[in-house]
Design a protein around this motif. Sequence first.
Motif, PDB file in Angstrom:
ATOM      1  N   GLY A 181       0.813  -1.204   0.000  1.00 41.05           N
ATOM      2  CA  GLY A 181       0.000   0.000   0.000  1.00 41.05           C
ATOM      3  C   GLY A 181       0.848   1.256   0.000  1.00 41.05           C
ATOM      4  O   GLY A 181       2.012   1.240   0.412  1.00 41.05           O
ATOM      5  N   PRO A 211      -2.348  -0.661  -4.245  1.00 41.79           N
ATOM      6  CA  PRO A 211      -3.416   0.131  -3.635  1.00 41.79           C
ATOM      7  C   PRO A 211      -2.865   1.372  -2.928  1.00 41.79           C
ATOM      8  O   PRO A 211      -1.827   1.315  -2.262  1.00 41.79           O
ATOM      9  CB  PRO A 211      -4.048  -0.845  -2.638  1.00 41.79           C
ATOM     10  CG  PRO A 211      -3.799  -2.193  -3.237  1.00 41.79           C
ATOM     11  CD  PRO A 211      -2.445  -2.093  -3.868  1.00 41.79           C
ATOM     12  N   HIS A 238      -7.718   1.126  -7.704  1.00 39.39           N
ATOM     13  CA  HIS A 238      -6.969   0.719  -6.517  1.00 39.39           C
ATOM     14  C   HIS A 238      -6.595   1.904  -5.630  1.00 39.39           C
ATOM     15  O   HIS A 238      -5.772   1.762  -4.732  1.00 39.39           O
ATOM     16  CB  HIS A 238      -5.688  -0.025  -6.917  1.00 39.39           C
ATOM     17  CG  HIS A 238      -5.936  -1.291  -7.662  1.00 39.39           C
ATOM     18  ND1 HIS A 238      -4.954  -1.932  -8.381  1.00 39.39           N
ATOM     19  CD2 HIS A 238      -7.054  -2.043  -7.808  1.00 39.39           C
ATOM     20  CE1 HIS A 238      -5.461  -3.034  -8.941  1.00 39.39           C
ATOM     21  NE2 HIS A 238      -6.731  -3.105  -8.603  1.00 39.39           N
ATOM     22  N   SER A 239      -7.163   3.075  -5.897  1.00 39.72           N
ATOM     23  CA  SER A 239      -6.798   4.251  -5.109  1.00 39.72           C
ATOM     24  C   SER A 239      -8.028   4.908  -4.496  1.00 39.72           C
ATOM     25  O   SER A 239      -9.131   4.851  -5.043  1.00 39.72           O
ATOM     26  CB  SER A 239      -6.049   5.270  -5.983  1.00 39.72           C
ATOM     27  OG  SER A 239      -6.890   5.772  -7.009  1.00 39.72           O
ATOM     28  N   LYS A 240      -7.828   5.512  -3.342  1.00 39.07           N
ATOM     29  CA  LYS A 240      -8.902   6.182  -2.623  1.00 39.07           C
ATOM     30  C   LYS A 240      -8.460   7.591  -2.283  1.00 39.07           C
ATOM     31  O   LYS A 240      -7.320   7.819  -1.868  1.00 39.07           O
ATOM     32  CB  LYS A 240      -9.251   5.411  -1.346  1.00 39.07           C
ATOM     33  CG  LYS A 240     -10.444   5.980  -0.590  1.00 39.07           C
ATOM     34  CD  LYS A 240     -10.882   5.037   0.522  1.00 39.07           C
ATOM     35  CE  LYS A 240     -12.159   5.557   1.189  1.00 39.07           C
ATOM     36  NZ  LYS A 240     -12.641   4.615   2.234  1.00 39.07           N
ATOM     37  N   LEU A 267      -5.881  -1.676   3.306  1.00 39.46           N
ATOM     38  CA  LEU A 267      -4.814  -1.981   2.351  1.00 39.46           C
ATOM     39  C   LEU A 267      -4.367  -3.449   2.480  1.00 39.46           C
ATOM     40  O   LEU A 267      -4.326  -3.976   3.577  1.00 39.46           O
ATOM     41  CB  LEU A 267      -3.618  -1.053   2.585  1.00 39.46           C
ATOM     42  CG  LEU A 267      -3.840   0.427   2.248  1.00 39.46           C
ATOM     43  CD1 LEU A 267      -2.592   1.219   2.632  1.00 39.46           C
ATOM     44  CD2 LEU A 267      -4.156   0.624   0.772  1.00 39.46           C
TER      45      LEU A 267
END
Length: 267
Positions: A181, A211, A238-240, A267
Amino acid sequence: VAVSPLMRFKIFAPVTAFVTAAQHLRASSCLSAVRMSASTVANESPKRRMLFLHGMLLNPDLYKQKLGKDFFERLEMENWECHFVQSPRAGTGGGVYDIVKGLFPNEESYPEWFNSVDQVDGTKVFDGVEKSLEFLQNYLNEQPKFDAIGGHSQGATMASLLTYLVENEPGWIPSDKKWGGVLCMNAPNSFEKERSFVERIQKSGASIDTPSVHVFGGSTDETWEGQQKLQTVHYPDHSKIIQHENGHWFPSNEEYVGAIMSALNEL
């Protein structure tokens, strides 16, 4: 003299970001009750390891003792073990150096991972980035595996760059040491140059698949554009993104801190 492509991406945190950071130092984060709650539910499983990379001219002690003290204490309560590493490169940030030294006059060091140098063709060469990458490569090879890598400001860009190298250059570090992560907090501004880090990755057709959690400073942070552009090189599924209003600094409101902790724990 030939210049490596890695020397061509433009990242620079504006002077006003440090002034904003200093203003937020005067406010209390008031997270004591939340820390106590987190500590009561922490499980007995081994702590997850995070390597955190500092911003330009801000040494690790500043993060641990002043600038991000509450945030990192909360991370520990959430079963994360934070490790800080300092760049061996002394800061050469010109006017920004003077501002930071004025805000924190008693520090023993003002490190940076690189410094931008204007070129006659309008691009930027990032002096010192290759040596910083070599330093971090050796450091990562000597350490046990980290579960995540994070960074603030200039450190956020380094965290993304390291992850890109690990994903796209086999053998850069052993595959069993690859982290799972990335935390990018308040990435610095300006990726607009033609041979920038972002465009180099986009033109290669690659993206960062690991991520990731991206913490944006919102409209009160003048590096807003850079934060958005850095996020675009991370695979969107895969990203926030977590947006707060504390400028170019760590959020203190529990709504945002809690959201970051939840995202990291996924993650």
